[in-house]
Design an enzyme around this catalytic site. Structure first.
Site, short mmCIF file in Angstrom:
data_model
loop_
_atom_site.label_atom_id
_atom_site.label_comp_id
_atom_site.label_asym_id
_atom_site.label_seq_id
_atom_site.Cartn_x
_atom_site.Cartn_y
_atom_site.Cartn_z
N LYS A 22 0.85 -1.20 0.00
CA LYS A 22 0.00 0.00 0.00
C LYS A 22 0.88 1.24 0.00
CE LYS A 22 -1.72 1.55 4.04
NZ LYS A 22 -1.41 2.97 4.33
N ASN A 23 1.87 1.28 0.90
CA ASN A 23 2.64 2.51 1.07
C ASN A 23 3.64 2.75 -0.05
OD1 ASN A 23 1.14 3.02 3.29
ND2 ASN A 23 2.70 2.47 4.77
N ARG A 94 -4.02 10.92 4.26
CA ARG A 94 -2.88 11.82 4.42
C ARG A 94 -1.88 11.72 3.28
NH1 ARG A 94 -1.35 13.94 7.73
NH2 ARG A 94 0.80 13.33 7.32
N CYS A 118 -4.66 12.77 12.36
CA CYS A 118 -5.36 11.49 12.30
C CYS A 118 -5.24 10.87 13.68
CB CYS A 118 -4.75 10.59 11.22
SG CYS A 118 -3.20 9.86 11.72
N ARG A 123 0.59 14.63 12.70
CA ARG A 123 1.05 14.37 11.32
C ARG A 123 1.34 15.68 10.57
NH1 ARG A 123 -0.70 9.20 10.04
NH2 ARG A 123 0.96 9.13 8.48
N PRO A 124 2.23 16.53 11.10
CA PRO A 124 2.54 17.79 10.41
C PRO A 124 3.20 17.54 9.04
CG PRO A 124 4.13 17.36 12.14
CD PRO A 124 3.07 16.32 12.29
N VAL A 125 3.25 18.58 8.22
CA VAL A 125 3.88 18.45 6.89
C VAL A 125 4.99 19.49 6.72
CG1 VAL A 125 1.92 17.36 5.75
CG2 VAL A 125 2.07 19.87 5.85
N ASP A 126 5.53 19.96 7.84
CA ASP A 126 6.57 21.01 7.77
C ASP A 126 7.81 20.55 7.02
OD1 ASP A 126 6.73 19.30 10.12
OD2 ASP A 126 8.48 20.44 10.68
N LEU A 127 8.13 19.26 7.09
CA LEU A 127 9.34 18.77 6.40
C LEU A 127 9.09 18.70 4.88
CD1 LEU A 127 10.43 15.98 8.88
CD2 LEU A 127 11.24 18.34 8.75
N ASP A 308 4.64 0.43 12.02
CA ASP A 308 3.39 -0.13 11.49
C ASP A 308 3.17 -1.58 11.93
OD1 ASP A 308 3.45 1.61 8.28
OD2 ASP A 308 3.04 2.27 10.33
N ILE A 330 7.99 6.77 16.90
CA ILE A 330 7.68 7.49 15.65
C ILE A 330 6.45 8.37 15.79
CG2 ILE A 330 7.17 7.23 13.18
CD1 ILE A 330 9.97 6.24 13.92
N ARG A 400 -8.64 -0.22 4.62
CA ARG A 400 -7.71 0.74 4.01
C ARG A 400 -6.40 0.07 3.66
NH1 ARG A 400 -7.13 6.42 6.92
NH2 ARG A 400 -5.67 6.47 5.19
C1 EPZ Z 1 4.51 6.83 6.26
O1 EPZ Z 1 3.80 7.90 6.82
C2 EPZ Z 1 3.53 5.68 6.17
N1 EPZ Z 1 2.40 6.06 5.30
C3 EPZ Z 1 3.01 5.33 7.56
O2 EPZ Z 1 2.15 4.21 7.44
C4 EPZ Z 1 4.20 4.95 8.44
O3 EPZ Z 1 3.75 4.68 9.74
C5 EPZ Z 1 5.22 6.11 8.46
O4 EPZ Z 1 5.61 6.43 7.10
C6 EPZ Z 1 6.48 5.76 9.25
O5 EPZ Z 1 7.08 4.63 8.69
C7 EPZ Z 1 2.57 6.01 3.96
O6 EPZ Z 1 3.63 5.68 3.46
C8 EPZ Z 1 1.38 6.40 3.12
P1 EPZ Z 1 6.77 10.07 8.36
P2 EPZ Z 1 4.47 9.39 6.85
O7 EPZ Z 1 6.74 11.34 7.59
O8 EPZ Z 1 5.27 9.59 5.62
C9 EPZ Z 1 6.94 13.39 11.69
C10 EPZ Z 1 0.21 2.97 7.73
O9 EPZ Z 1 -0.27 2.44 8.75
N2 EPZ Z 1 6.83 14.36 10.59
O10 EPZ Z 1 7.89 9.12 8.16
O11 EPZ Z 1 3.39 10.36 7.14
C11 EPZ Z 1 5.66 12.59 11.88
O12 EPZ Z 1 4.73 13.30 12.68
C12 EPZ Z 1 0.78 4.37 7.80
O13 EPZ Z 1 0.30 2.41 6.60
C13 EPZ Z 1 7.02 15.71 10.87
O14 EPZ Z 1 7.26 16.11 12.01
O15 EPZ Z 1 5.41 9.26 8.10
C14 EPZ Z 1 6.16 11.34 12.55
O16 EPZ Z 1 6.29 11.58 13.93
C15 EPZ Z 1 0.57 5.00 9.17
N3 EPZ Z 1 6.92 16.59 9.84
C16 EPZ Z 1 7.55 11.14 11.94
O17 EPZ Z 1 7.91 12.40 11.36
C17 EPZ Z 1 6.66 16.20 8.55
O18 EPZ Z 1 6.62 17.06 7.65
C18 EPZ Z 1 7.60 10.10 10.84
O19 EPZ Z 1 6.60 10.42 9.90
C19 EPZ Z 1 6.47 14.82 8.30
C20 EPZ Z 1 6.57 13.92 9.34
#
Ligand code: EPZ
Length: 422
Positions: A22-23, A94, A118, A123-127, A308, A330, A400
């Site tokens: 999926k991811n 997301r 969620c 789940r911020p998107v600042d990065l 996950d 995480i 999902r």
């Molecule tokens: C991906 O989410 C996966 N989703 C998630 O799977 C998975 O849990 C996660 O990576 C970690 O492996 C998809 O690939 C669609 P991150 P993502 O950015 O990209 C923080 C599932 O169950 N962060 O690696 O959103 C964030 O809050 C889902 O299939 C920021 O601070 O995860 C988290 O604490 C759930 N700012 C950490 O980084 C940002 O801009 C890791 O998040 C982005 C993230």
């Protein structure tokens, strides 16, 4: 809303086919926006999230056609009419944020609704924003939408992530393929889904090196062409189903499973006393010696133990011999399965990001509620082991990320059925 009823206590025997990830699919699909040539994805999973991403891409004017009963997706972005990802779609998933990089790279502009939080965290998107700004885009938040523009196009840069982010790495990687010059992504995520994306982009003509390590280098090109790409096996579905014969006793072969995708997880199973064998067609897991040993788990970016699979591992630890400590590093709120497991007799003590689990002889079936995707499947696993009947409600969370979970488990002898809700 549908529910799933499980009657526990039956050891499982048989084969479970593991689908495409999926991811991986959720980042491969937006890659179609990077070219006006057709992109074909094979081994695609049939999940509601994939359908949501299809709807989002179609809302931009892309063509997305499911072939071979949804196992193949034919995508084309030769007639994009909009660069606006609407809130009513984005709020459902997301991963919609992953259209940001490709839209900016190809059209120099994008309007993407902020996904909103969620169940498992803010789940911020600042990065994601930081990466696009480093590549020369200007971003402004207005009325809940990220308005991004790069009228002069994107230019290569060094993007040094302060923390590892899968999605931000994916957005940066996709955007950098069409940026002028060289981009170096530092502290990049190393997940197999990143490696799979890089392979697909390279097949489309991108010039990428270092994927799977912490530093990815991209030489921008003027344009990309189409490709046909097989989606990598879903390591999270794999890990989840590997636990089914462990928590019930029995033997199951996960067809398509690969040990390299789940090395840290397999190490924990080994420490718990579980036998995992590589076969010519996948991974065989057998367990006939009662309760497993309790083991400690810390979730980390790949190649560490995947967040996950934390909820699923907690379900197993609820029936283990001894005490295990699970540390979720995480996400800030990823223990919502704990109170539901406690309704089944589990002994769990949660403090902040740490859960201390004391294994019990037998869980007892109970009505429980799914709260998020991976929590819901941990309740199914617990139900397979519990005495009596477990009714898991709100299983739309499950659909999902897991294709026909009740069919796959029933094929191995589980007493499980879906009850259609109102
Ligand atoms: C991906 O989410 C996966 N989703 C998630 O799977 C998975 O849990 C996660 O990576 C970690 O492996 C998809 O690939 C669609 P991150 P993502 O950015 O990209 C923080 C599932 O169950 N962060 O690696 O959103 C964030 O809050 C889902 O299939 C920021 O601070 O995860 C988290 O604490 C759930 N700012 C950490 O980084 C940002 O801009 C890791 O998040 C982005 C993230």
């Amino acid at each position: 809303m549908d529910s799933i009823r499980v009657t526990g206590g039956t050891p499982l025997h048989g084969e479970i086919p593991i689908a495409g990830a999926k991811n991986a699919c959720l980042t491969l699909m937006p890659a179609t926006l990077l070219t006006d040539s057709p992109l074909t994805l094979t081994n695609t999973p049939r999940l509601s999230d994939i359908r949501t991403m299809s709807v989002l891409l179609q809302s931009l004017g892309a063509e997305v056609t499911g072939l071979q009963d949804g196992r193949v997706l034919a995508l084309s972005s030769h007639a994009i009419t909009s660069q606006r990802a609407d809130y009513d779609i984005v709020r459902k998933m997301r991963a919609s944020i992953l259209v940001l990089g490709p839209l900016l790279a190809r059209w120099g502009r994008a309007e993407v609704s902020l996904p909103g939080g969620c169940a498992i965290g803010a789940r911020p998107v600042d990065l994601h924003q930081m990466a696009m700004e480093r590549l020369g885009a200007e971003l402004e938040l207005r009325e809940g939408y990220l308005h991004a523009s790069a009228p002069a196009g994107l230019r290569g840069a060094v993007i040094d992530f302060p923390i590892v982010s899968v999605g931000a790495t994916e957005n940066a990687l996709m955007a950098a393929t069409l940026a002028r010059g060289t981009t170096e992504i530092r502290n990049a995520a190393r997940e197999p889904e990143i490696v799979d994306l890089a392979r697909c982009l390279r097949a489309m003509g991108a010039r990428i090196g270092g994927e799977g390590t912490s530093t990815i280098t991209v030489e921008g090109v003027d344009q990309l062409h189409g490709a046909t790409h097989p989606v990598v096996t879903d390591r999270i579905e794999l890990g989840t189903y590997m636990l089914a014969p462990v928590i019930t006793g029995g033997e199951v072969e996960c067809i398509g499973g690969r040990l390299d995708l789940i090395a840290a997880f397999a190490e924990k199973l080994d420490a718990a006393g579980v036998t995992v064998t590589e076969t010519p067609t996948g991974l065989k897991v057998s367990h006939h010696s009662g309760r497993v040993r309790a083991v400690d788990v810390v979730t980390e970016p790949f190649p560490g133990f995947p967040t996950d699979l934390q909820a699923q591992m907690m379900a197993l630890m609820c029936t283990a011999e001894g005490e295990s400590v699970l540390e979720e590093r995480i996400f800030e709120n990823r223990f919502m399965h704990a109170p539901e497991l406690m309704r089944m007799g589990a002994r769990i003590d949660v403090h902040g990001g740490t859960a201390r689990v004391t294994g019990v002889e037998r869980l007892r079936g109970a009505p429980v509620m799914a709260t998020d995707l991976r929590a819901s499947v941990s309740l199914i696993l617990a139900g397979l082991a519990a005495e009596g009947e477990t009714l898991v409600s709100r299983v739309y969370h499950l659909d999902r990320g897991y294709e026909r979970v009740e069919e796959k488990l029933r094929a191995c002898g589980a007493q499980i059925e879906r009850i259609s809700g109102t």
